[in-house]
Enzyme design. Structure first.
Site, PDB file in Angstrom:
ATOM      1  CB  SER A  12      -0.900   0.017   1.231  1.00  0.00           C
ATOM      2  OG  SER A  12      -1.467   1.312   1.362  1.00  0.00           O
ATOM      3  CG  HIS A  37      -3.876  -1.477  -1.859  1.00  0.00           C
ATOM      4  ND1 HIS A  37      -4.996  -2.193  -2.247  1.00  0.00           N
ATOM      5  CD2 HIS A  37      -4.270  -0.702  -0.821  1.00  0.00           C
ATOM      6  CE1 HIS A  37      -6.017  -1.868  -1.478  1.00  0.00           C
ATOM      7  NE2 HIS A  37      -5.612  -0.953  -0.602  1.00  0.00           N
ATOM      8  CG  ASP A  39      -5.069   2.485   0.621  1.00  0.00           C
ATOM      9  OD1 ASP A  39      -6.024   1.701   0.502  1.00  0.00           O
ATOM     10  OD2 ASP A  39      -3.940   2.140   1.045  1.00  0.00           O
ATOM     11  CG  MET A  41      -8.063   7.306   2.151  1.00  0.00           C
ATOM     12  SD  MET A  41      -7.031   7.279   3.618  1.00  0.00           S
ATOM     13  CE  MET A  41      -6.657   5.521   3.726  1.00  0.00           C
ATOM     14  CG  HIS A  70      -9.197   0.391  -0.965  1.00  0.00           C
ATOM     15  ND1 HIS A  70      -8.649   0.110   0.272  1.00  0.00           N
ATOM     16  CD2 HIS A  70     -10.543   0.480  -0.767  1.00  0.00           C
ATOM     17  CE1 HIS A  70      -9.617   0.039   1.171  1.00  0.00           C
ATOM     18  NE2 HIS A  70     -10.765   0.271   0.577  1.00  0.00           N
ATOM     19  CG  MET A  72     -11.341   3.605   1.487  1.00  0.00           C
ATOM     20  SD  MET A  72      -9.849   3.425   2.494  1.00  0.00           S
ATOM     21  CE  MET A  72      -8.609   3.513   1.200  1.00  0.00           C
ATOM     22  CG  MET A 141     -11.752  -2.734   4.456  1.00  0.00           C
ATOM     23  SD  MET A 141     -10.186  -2.289   3.675  1.00  0.00           S
ATOM     24  CE  MET A 141      -9.353  -1.412   5.005  1.00  0.00           C
ATOM     25  CG  ASP A 179      -6.243  -2.787   2.816  1.00  0.00           C
ATOM     26  OD1 ASP A 179      -5.199  -2.529   3.441  1.00  0.00           O
ATOM     27  OD2 ASP A 179      -6.864  -1.951   2.125  1.00  0.00           O
TER      28      ASP A 179
HETATM   29  C1  DX5 Z   1      -6.528   1.621   5.232  1.00  0.00           C
HETATM   30  C2  DX5 Z   1      -5.980   1.262   3.877  1.00  0.00           C
HETATM   31  C3  DX5 Z   1      -4.874   0.303   3.909  1.00  0.00           C
HETATM   32  C4  DX5 Z   1      -3.649   0.768   4.664  1.00  0.00           C
HETATM   33  C5  DX5 Z   1      -2.978  -0.448   5.217  1.00  0.00           C
HETATM   34  O1  DX5 Z   1      -7.701   2.353   5.063  1.00  0.00           O
HETATM   35  O2  DX5 Z   1      -7.011   0.702   3.081  1.00  0.00           O
HETATM   36  O3  DX5 Z   1      -4.518  -0.088   2.594  1.00  0.00           O
HETATM   37  O4  DX5 Z   1      -2.755   1.476   3.877  1.00  0.00           O
HETATM   38  O5  DX5 Z   1      -1.913  -0.045   6.020  1.00  0.00           O
HETATM   39  P1  DX5 Z   1      -1.207  -1.052   7.029  1.00  0.00           P
HETATM   40  O6  DX5 Z   1      -0.697  -2.203   6.246  1.00  0.00           O
HETATM   41  O7  DX5 Z   1      -0.141  -0.221   7.652  1.00  0.00           O
HETATM   42  O8  DX5 Z   1      -2.270  -1.481   8.030  1.00  0.00           O
HETATM   43 ZN    ZN Z   2      -6.542  -0.137   1.100  1.00  0.00          ZN
END
Ligand code: DX5
Ligand code: ZN
Length: 219
Positions: A12, A37, A39, A41, A70, A72, A141, A179
């Site tokens: 990620s 990956h 993320d 947000m 991903h 969010m 998740m 994840d």
């Molecule tokens: C959280 C993300 C994850 C995050 C995971 O909302 O979707 O992808 O980056 O980070 P770690 O591996 O540090 O838990």
């Molecule tokens: Zn993620």
């Protein structure tokens, strides 16, 4: 349940050095990452803001591995084409992000991309049954979304096992991704439960040897 299916590692980018993203992406691919990956947000669906399609597009030329986006964000539908155009290979979203998950997944497929549905820790597995013919990936998740570096929620292991059974019964080629809080220790539990794509931020980018970290996650 033991597994002989190939395990793919999707670091990620959230845990990378944001001042050196292009170099980080190239380094993680050279270290053996299977997917990247990303993320996304929005500070609304989750209490954090990361980056958008322009960053995804800028990074696309720094690696050949699939980009696993991903989302969010809510709503997600107005941005699906932008992420597809930016170079996403797979786009996954949460049922809670919009009123018409089925339509959103159809849209992703119509854009020529692979589609995924993401289950928060409190989201039941039943939603997957309703869209199983429209997904290439199911993401469990194992933390509440929004931040890296959180602790793995162990109750999600039984959800992974349930979904593995649903996927096998469907006969479809669907990846089962986990994840959040994935480490060399929790990765083994995820794989044993039936996951075959592991996302890890801190456990990879938080180390000085990305190749060793990725190898350690494969078990
Ligand atoms: C959280 C993300 C994850 C995050 C995971 O909302 O979707 O992808 O980056 O980070 P770690 O591996 O540090 O838990
Ligand atoms: Zn993620």
């Amino acid at each position: 349940m033991s597994s002989s299916r190939p395990i793919r590692i999707a670091p990620s980018l959230l845990a990378a050095d944001f001042a050196r993203l292009g170099e980080e992406v190239a380094a993680i691919e050279a270290a053996g990452a299977d997917w990247l990956h990303l993320d996304i947000m929005d500070g609304h669906f989750v209490p954090n803001i990361s980056f958008g399609p322009s960053v995804v597009k800028a990074l696309r030329k720094h690696a050949r591995m699939p980009f696993d986006v991903h989302l969010m964000i809510a709503p997600a539908d107005p941005y699906l084409a932008a992420f597809a155009d930016a170079g996403a290979d797979l786009i996954s979203l949460h049922p809670e992000a919009g009123p018409h998950l089925h339509r959103s997944l159809q849209t992703i497929r119509a854009l020529g991309k692979k589609s995924g549905v993401v289950l928060n820790p409190a989201t039941p597995v039943g939603v997957v049954a309703e869209v199983i013919d429209l997904v290439d990936l199911v993401l469990v998740m194992s933390v509440n979304p929004g931040f890296g570096g959180q602790s793995f929620i162990r109750t999600q292991l039984s959800k992974i096992a349930t979904l593995r059974g649903m996927i096998e019964a469907s006969g479809h080629d669907i990846a089962l991704q986990v994840d959040g809080g994935v480490t060399a220790v929790t990765a083994k539990d995820c794989i044993a439960a039936g996951a075959d794509v592991l996302v890890a931020g801190t456990a990879v980018f938080g180390t000085s040897d990305y190749a060793a970290a990725i190898a350690g996650l494969r078990g």
